[in-house]
Motif scaffolding. Structure first.
Motif, short mmCIF file in Angstrom:
data_model
loop_
_atom_site.label_atom_id
_atom_site.label_comp_id
_atom_site.label_asym_id
_atom_site.label_seq_id
_atom_site.Cartn_x
_atom_site.Cartn_y
_atom_site.Cartn_z
N ARG A 161 -9.02 35.46 5.69
CA ARG A 161 -9.41 36.28 4.53
C ARG A 161 -10.75 35.81 3.98
O ARG A 161 -11.64 36.62 3.67
CB ARG A 161 -8.35 36.20 3.43
N LEU A 162 -10.88 34.50 3.86
CA LEU A 162 -12.11 33.95 3.30
C LEU A 162 -13.31 34.24 4.20
O LEU A 162 -14.34 34.75 3.73
CB LEU A 162 -11.96 32.44 3.12
N THR A 163 -13.19 33.97 5.49
CA THR A 163 -14.34 34.16 6.38
C THR A 163 -14.69 35.63 6.55
O THR A 163 -15.87 35.99 6.67
CB THR A 163 -14.08 33.51 7.75
N GLN A 164 -13.68 36.49 6.54
CA GLN A 164 -13.95 37.93 6.63
C GLN A 164 -14.67 38.41 5.37
O GLN A 164 -15.60 39.24 5.45
CB GLN A 164 -12.64 38.69 6.83
N ALA A 165 -14.28 37.90 4.22
CA ALA A 165 -14.96 38.27 2.97
C ALA A 165 -16.41 37.80 2.99
O ALA A 165 -17.33 38.53 2.62
CB ALA A 165 -14.21 37.69 1.77
N LEU A 166 -16.61 36.56 3.43
CA LEU A 166 -17.97 36.02 3.49
C LEU A 166 -18.85 36.82 4.44
O LEU A 166 -20.04 37.03 4.18
CB LEU A 166 -17.93 34.56 3.94
N ALA A 167 -18.27 37.29 5.53
CA ALA A 167 -19.04 38.04 6.52
C ALA A 167 -19.57 39.35 5.98
O ALA A 167 -20.55 39.90 6.49
CB ALA A 167 -18.19 38.29 7.76
N THR A 168 -18.95 39.89 4.93
CA THR A 168 -19.41 41.16 4.36
C THR A 168 -20.66 41.01 3.50
O THR A 168 -21.27 42.00 3.10
CB THR A 168 -18.32 41.82 3.50
N LEU A 169 -21.04 39.76 3.19
CA LEU A 169 -22.17 39.54 2.28
C LEU A 169 -23.51 39.87 2.92
O LEU A 169 -24.50 40.06 2.22
CB LEU A 169 -22.16 38.09 1.78
N PHE A 170 -23.56 39.91 4.26
CA PHE A 170 -24.81 40.24 4.96
C PHE A 170 -24.59 41.43 5.88
O PHE A 170 -23.50 41.61 6.43
CB PHE A 170 -25.28 39.04 5.78
N ASP A 171 -25.64 42.23 6.05
CA ASP A 171 -25.54 43.34 7.00
C ASP A 171 -25.95 42.86 8.39
O ASP A 171 -26.32 41.69 8.58
CB ASP A 171 -26.37 44.55 6.54
N SER A 172 -25.90 43.75 9.35
CA SER A 172 -26.16 43.38 10.74
C SER A 172 -27.60 42.96 10.98
O SER A 172 -27.92 42.32 11.98
CB SER A 172 -25.80 44.54 11.67
N GLU A 173 -28.51 43.32 10.06
CA GLU A 173 -29.92 42.97 10.22
C GLU A 173 -30.29 41.67 9.51
O GLU A 173 -31.44 41.24 9.55
CB GLU A 173 -30.80 44.11 9.69
N GLY A 174 -29.31 41.06 8.82
CA GLY A 174 -29.57 39.79 8.17
C GLY A 174 -29.96 39.87 6.71
O GLY A 174 -30.33 38.87 6.09
N HIS A 175 -29.89 41.07 6.11
CA HIS A 175 -30.17 41.22 4.69
C HIS A 175 -28.89 41.12 3.87
O HIS A 175 -27.80 41.44 4.36
CB HIS A 175 -30.85 42.57 4.41
#
Length: 445
Positions: free
Chosen positions: A218-232
């Motif tokens: 849950r934690l790592t999936q939530a963190l992964a949403t903070l950036f888009d695929s281009e790194g922004h």
């Protein structure tokens, strides 16, 4: 035989380094503040010592006898970062050690060595000019800079009627990898926060992983949403209030010697730069754009061997570095709302620290005074930076004093602030003493 000013304040530096004044753990803060207050009084300053909050505040004022003299404010802090991992230190971090022309110890650069160098400059100038200064000099010294300057704004508000300045010299600074002095006039703000998630009352047998979501996922999936695929950064509204740099600021940053290759070499980087991925300009991103960073993650079993568990609890510490015009609380609320929108309503976000950012006008006459003095002393033009990529309480100081801020100090490219083996070179230390004396002398009429 009388001790020279330089020897006297190097002894003070030794005594300061011996005090583990770590604001994160509230260690030895009154002891460090009291030692400085006593030192300022002995040098003839009018001193205010205030311990209303956990980190005492020291205000030391040297008055000029010159009518209508200008006022120079020097901002410093006596708190330091923790020393861990202590096993990586080559010397005792709480003992000032000299090796090969360098002084080692926690706080030698950040920020105790800058304090003692500046005290040396003032005592030497007073000795050479029969105890007279051509400019009022006020030291503002706090004890929680390494913890986002908690309560500094309250202290400044309390003594607002005593605070005025024509120029502020910042806590520290130094030379870059090319050994050229850098002068910067701003820094980023910050908001730090914890995120926590709990998915069960205790850790479960990992055989349930096919049907039960773990806190770690849950934690790592939530963190992964903070950036888009281009790194922004993908948080809606995150960039909305970013203050656009003016053309002079862009030109100053464009002329900085930092390059992709020097950055990789200096830090031994082994992963691609984010700017390679985003395609954004490296320098403008580093100095003028906000960041979002994971400081640490913790979950499950990390001990020796194997323990087949499905973690019930996971947590992380994060930070966002902010540029001028960004509000720490608003930014954190945007991040909270983002997690809600992405289906992570079980993520608990808790603010820990926060402060806004600030940038000086690097064409201000008082900033130009500092640049001119530095250029003449070192016989080379310093690198001028409208801001640093790091964080400090410049916003609070500027709000209280409404004066331009210039940062320079005793550091160099391998000072290792916040890291094991923090150090300064004695050559840089002595040069900073001379530059501060020249700055004082520039106010002579």
């Amino acid at each position: 035989m009388n001790m020279s000013s330089n020897q006297k304040y190097l002894k003070l530096l030794r005594d300061l380094v011996a005090l583990p004044s770590v604001s994160a753990t509230h260690r030895c803060l009154p002891e460090a503040a009291q030692l400085l207050a006593t030192t300022f009084r002995e040098l003839g300053a009018q001193v205010t010592y205030d311990d209303t909050y956990f980190a005492p505040f020291v205000l030391a004022q040297f008055r000029s006898s010159v009518p209508d003299a200008q006022t120079l404010v020097i901002y410093n802090h006596y708190d330091v970062q923790p020393v861990e991992p202590i096993s990586l230190w080559q010397t005792d971090p709480w003992t000032l050690s000299e090796h090969d022309g360098k002084l080692y110890g926690r706080g030698t650069d950040d920020d105790k060595g800058n304090i003692t160098a500046r005290l040396t400059a003032i005592e030497e100038y007073l000795a050479e000019h029969e105890g007279h200064l051509p400019v009022n000099i006020t030291f503002i010294i706090e004890g929680s800079e390494e913890s986002s300057s908690q309560h500094l704004d309250e202290y400044l508000s309390k003594y607002q009627d005593q605070l005025f300045a024509d120029l502020v010299i910042w806590e520290s600074g130094g030379k870059n990898v090319h050994d050229v002095v850098e002068i910067f006039g701003g820094n980023k703000g910050i908001v730090t926060f914890n995120i926590d998630v709990q998915t069960a009352k205790s850790d479960l047998h990992s055989s349930l992983a096919g049907v039960v979501d773990s806190a770690a996922w849950r934690l790592t999936q939530a963190l992964a949403t903070l950036f888009d695929s281009e790194g922004h950064i993908a948080v809606p509204g995150f960039y909305d209030d970013v203050a656009t740099p003016n053309q002079r600021e862009k030109d100053l940053v464009r002329n900085l010697p930092t390059t992709r290759d020097t950055l990789i070499q200096q830090h031994g980087l082994t992963s691609p730069l984010l700017s390679d991925k985003t395609g954004d300009d490296l320098k403008e991103t580093l100095y003028f754009q906000p960041t979002l960073n994971i400081e640490g993650i913790q979950s499950g079993y990390l001990g020796e061997g194997v323990k087949t568990v499905l973690p019930a609890v996971a947590s992380a510490k994060l930070e966002a570095r902010l540029v001028p015009n960004m509000d720490p609380d608003k930014t954190l609320q945007q991040i909270k709302q983002h997690f809600q929108n992405e289906g992570f309503s079980d993520i608990v976000v808790t603010k820990t620290l926060g402060q806004p950012g600030y940038r000086s006008d690097m064409s201000d006459p008082e900033i130009l005074r500092v640049i001119d003095i530095t250029e003449k002393y070192y016989h080379q033009h310093p690198v001028i930076m409208p801001t640093s990529p790091g964080t400090g309480p410049m916003y609070y100081i500027h709000e209280a004093l409404n004066a331009p801020i210039a940062s320079l100090g005793v550091g160099y490219a391998h000072t290792l602030d916040h890291a094991p083996n923090e150090n300064i070179r004695l050559t840089d230390y002595n040069q900073h003493i001379a530059v501060i004396k020249e700055l004082i002398r520039s106010y002579e009429k």
